[in-house]
Scaffold this active site. Structure first.
Site, mmCIF file in Angstrom:
data_model
loop_
_atom_site.group_PDB
_atom_site.id
_atom_site.type_symbol
_atom_site.label_atom_id
_atom_site.label_comp_id
_atom_site.label_asym_id
_atom_site.label_seq_id
_atom_site.Cartn_x
_atom_site.Cartn_y
_atom_site.Cartn_z
ATOM 1 N N GLU A 35 0.874 -1.164 0.000
ATOM 2 C CA GLU A 35 0.000 0.000 0.000
ATOM 3 C C GLU A 35 0.921 1.226 0.000
ATOM 4 O OE1 GLU A 35 -2.690 0.411 3.346
ATOM 5 O OE2 GLU A 35 -3.465 2.287 2.519
ATOM 6 N N ARG A 262 4.644 -12.748 9.592
ATOM 7 C CA ARG A 262 5.266 -11.437 9.548
ATOM 8 C C ARG A 262 6.643 -11.518 10.216
ATOM 9 N NH1 ARG A 262 3.116 -6.174 9.084
ATOM 10 N NH2 ARG A 262 1.246 -6.971 8.120
ATOM 11 N N LYS A 272 4.487 0.789 8.915
ATOM 12 C CA LYS A 272 4.592 2.094 8.246
ATOM 13 C C LYS A 272 3.924 3.184 9.068
ATOM 14 C CE LYS A 272 3.715 0.051 3.911
ATOM 15 N NZ LYS A 272 2.342 -0.073 3.537
#
Ligand code: ATP
Ligand code: MG
Length: 559
Positions: A35, A262, A272
């Site tokens: 994203e 992850r 982020k």
């Protein structure tokens, strides 16, 4: 690469099983779907290496897909930075795709679903919708709008799209099952109103698709065969498949979502959103601040693409989340830089050393090997003269037998130069040493082949000739957080654990060969660490960043 030798990881096993059953090898296709709401970080490097690594292994295309469905947080700056970072890591995508390119197709599909009675406009508030969700053990409650007439749904949905209804007035929901044991299947929201400009589609759309309603469909449109995402999407898999079924025909090629763990790194954060806070609140200077775990920060810090790829490959993919010690990343940097970084001498905490029996006006240029690990790196000339800088910590007036550096009355070698013996010190009024006086043995020159040059002494020190030294700003970076897991404490904010000493700036005295170093050039300051020329560097004011010290200073000291 030793690649061929290692056993298959579980992701590769899934692919092997698929190509041995119903998939053709030629139909393999992967994607990396960031994203564009921030810069890529070291966690993304794992996903990049996984997806592009599979592409290399199976000679399959890998798309770069921007998951740009939330214009409130996304920007072109991030798109550009993401592309730059992936290329720098050494990967090439097959196609550059954007979820926003599919907005029309998604909208058309949504219309079909409304017509088939598979989606409806809900006009309740988000709080009301949340209240009706139920709990994992209790079924939800159906919305009073669930059975709205198709015509009315189509009418309001079009008005939503055109921005003729209030932003938060309505949402479009899939009509699935309010009693499903999977909460995500309880009539999930497909669209929300958002009267925001999108960095690519401008003001064309006043509604935006939710992640679940865009991601799988984008995979389907692009003919992605395997869509790998992190574990938190495991419960989304059922919805992923449900939506794909709604938009496809039975014979269509359908993507498959699978999940991996992850990767987290100790003493930092990989999110982020949280990294943006560090930038916005001024804890760091920018996304590419060398303390940041972003790919751009690591690049500026002096990491090589190889060291990051080796790091990602060595931790591999897993099924369970864990924290990787940042020391392992630093180890990968040292290993690579040891091979590629030329050596040079620099003194960061200087004290003057005067060789009293060396002629005042004499100067010699001594041969120094550029990299003992790489003969092809050749050698350079380093100037030697009567007055040198050495590190303060390399001298003690008197010391025990374990101190292998300079003391009065003892001999050490000056690297690439001569053997010297400590003779005397000069102190200021406060008792601080301002000069160390020594004598040198003229016959002991390194590499001269004389008996004296072969003489074994306990220590070797680096040094820089005072009159030839290049002054530079040296930025000594340390870990950004004092805690191993800064966002692991529920009671406290991760920002409380920012290391106040994560940056120390000193003036370094460098050998003159470093005068022409270019931005991003790597170098090993001998006996100190690996350094890299910062982008703030100019010929007048050179700036070097410490990438990593030669040894792990955080590991427990043995003595
Ligand atoms: P962030 O919270 O940092 O924004 P994200 O998962 O929301 O992370 P995306 O831009 O959606 O970020 O991620 C792109 C891809 O990278 C996704 O497939 C995601 O699963 C993967 N990814 C993100 N963070 C990690 C991580 N720490 N380890 C492994 N893969 C990751
Ligand atoms: Mg995200």
């Amino acid at each position: 690469m030793a690649e061929g030798k290692r056993s298959l990881n579980f992701i590769e096993q899934i692919i092997e099983e698929d190509i041995n059953s119903n998939y053709k090898r030629e139909s393999l296709k992967f994607r990396f779907p960031p994203e564009p709401n921030g810069y890529l970080h070291i966690g993304h490097a794992s996903s990049i290496c996984l997806n592009f690594g599979l592409g290399e292994r199976y000679s399959a295309p890998v798309n770069l897909r921007f998951d740009d469905t939330n214009p409130t947080k996304e920007e072109q700056e991030y798109v550009d930075a993401i592309k730059k970072d992936i290329l720098w890591l050494g990967f090439k995508w097959a196609e550059e795709c954007y979820a926003s390119d599919y907005f029309q197709q998604l909208y058309d599909w949504a219309l079909e679903m409304i017509k088939r009675g598979e989606a409806y406009v809900d006009s309740q508030t988000s709080e009301e919708i949340a209240e009706q969700k139920g709990t994992p053990t209790q079924p939800g409650t159906e919305s009073p709008y669930r059975n709205r007439a198709v015509e009315e749904n189509l009418d309001i949905f079009e008005k939503m799209k055109n921005g003729e209804t209030p932003e938060r007035g309505h949402v479009l929901r899939a009509k699935i099952d309010m009693a499903s044991p999977n909460m995500l299947m309880r009539d999930p929201v497909m669209y929300r109103g958002l009267h925001k400009n999108h960095h690519r589609t401008g003001d064309s759309w006043k509604i935006y698709p939710m992640y679940d309603w865009a991601h799988g469909q984008s995979d389907f449109i692009e003919h992605v065969s395997h869509s790998f995402c992190t574990l938190e999407f495991l419960p989304h898999r059922e919805l992923y498949n449900w939506f794909i079924e709604k938009v496809s025909k039975p014979d269509d090629f359908k993507p498959k979502q699978r999940e991996f763990a992850r990767r987290n790194l100790s003493h930092t954060i990989v999110s982020k959103r949280k990294l943006l806070q560090l930038v916005e609140k001024g804890f760091v200077d920018s996304w590419d601040d060398p303390r940041m775990p972003t790919i751009s920060g690591l690049r500026r810090r002096g990491y090589t693409p190889d060291s990051i790829r080796k790091f990602a490959d060595s931790i591999g993919v897993g099924k369970r989340e864990n924290i990787i010690d940042v020391a392992h990343l630093e180890f990968c940097a040292r290993e690579d830089l040891n091979k590629v970084a030329p050596r040079a001498m620099a003194v960061l905490d200087p004290v003057k050393l005067i060789i009293t029996n060396y002629p005042d006006d004499k100067e010699e240029w001594l041969e120094a090997e550029n990299n003992p690990e790489d003969e092809s790196a050749g050698s350079r000339q380093v100037p030697f003269s009567r007055e040198l800088y050495i590190e303060q910590e390399d001298f003690k007036e008197s010391a025990n037998r374990k101190f292998f550096r300079l003391t009065l009355g003892k001999e050490v070698r000056l690297k690439n130069a001569y053997i010297i013996k400590g003779e005397d010190v000069v102190k200021d009024q406060d008792g601080n040493i301002t000069e160390i006086h020594c004598t040198y043995d003229p016959k002991s020159k390194s590499g001269s082949g004389t008996e004296e040059s072969m003489r074994k002494v306990k220590g070797t020190l680096h040094w820089v000739s005072v009159k030839h030294a290049v002054e530079a700003e040296v930025r000594l970076y340390d870990r950004l957080f004092t805690e191993e897991e800064p966002d692991g404490d529920k009671e406290r904010d991760y920002l409380d654990f920012v290391n106040p000493d994560s940056l120390k700036v000193v003036t370094g005295y460098l050998e003159p060969s470093l005068k022409d170093a270019q931005i991003l050039d790597k170098v090993q300051f001998q006996r100190i660490g690996y350094f890299c020329v910062d982008k703030d560097s100019t010929p007048e004011n050179p700036v070097f960043n410490r990438t990593v010290s030669l040894r792990d200073s955080w590991a427990k000291k043995k003595n």
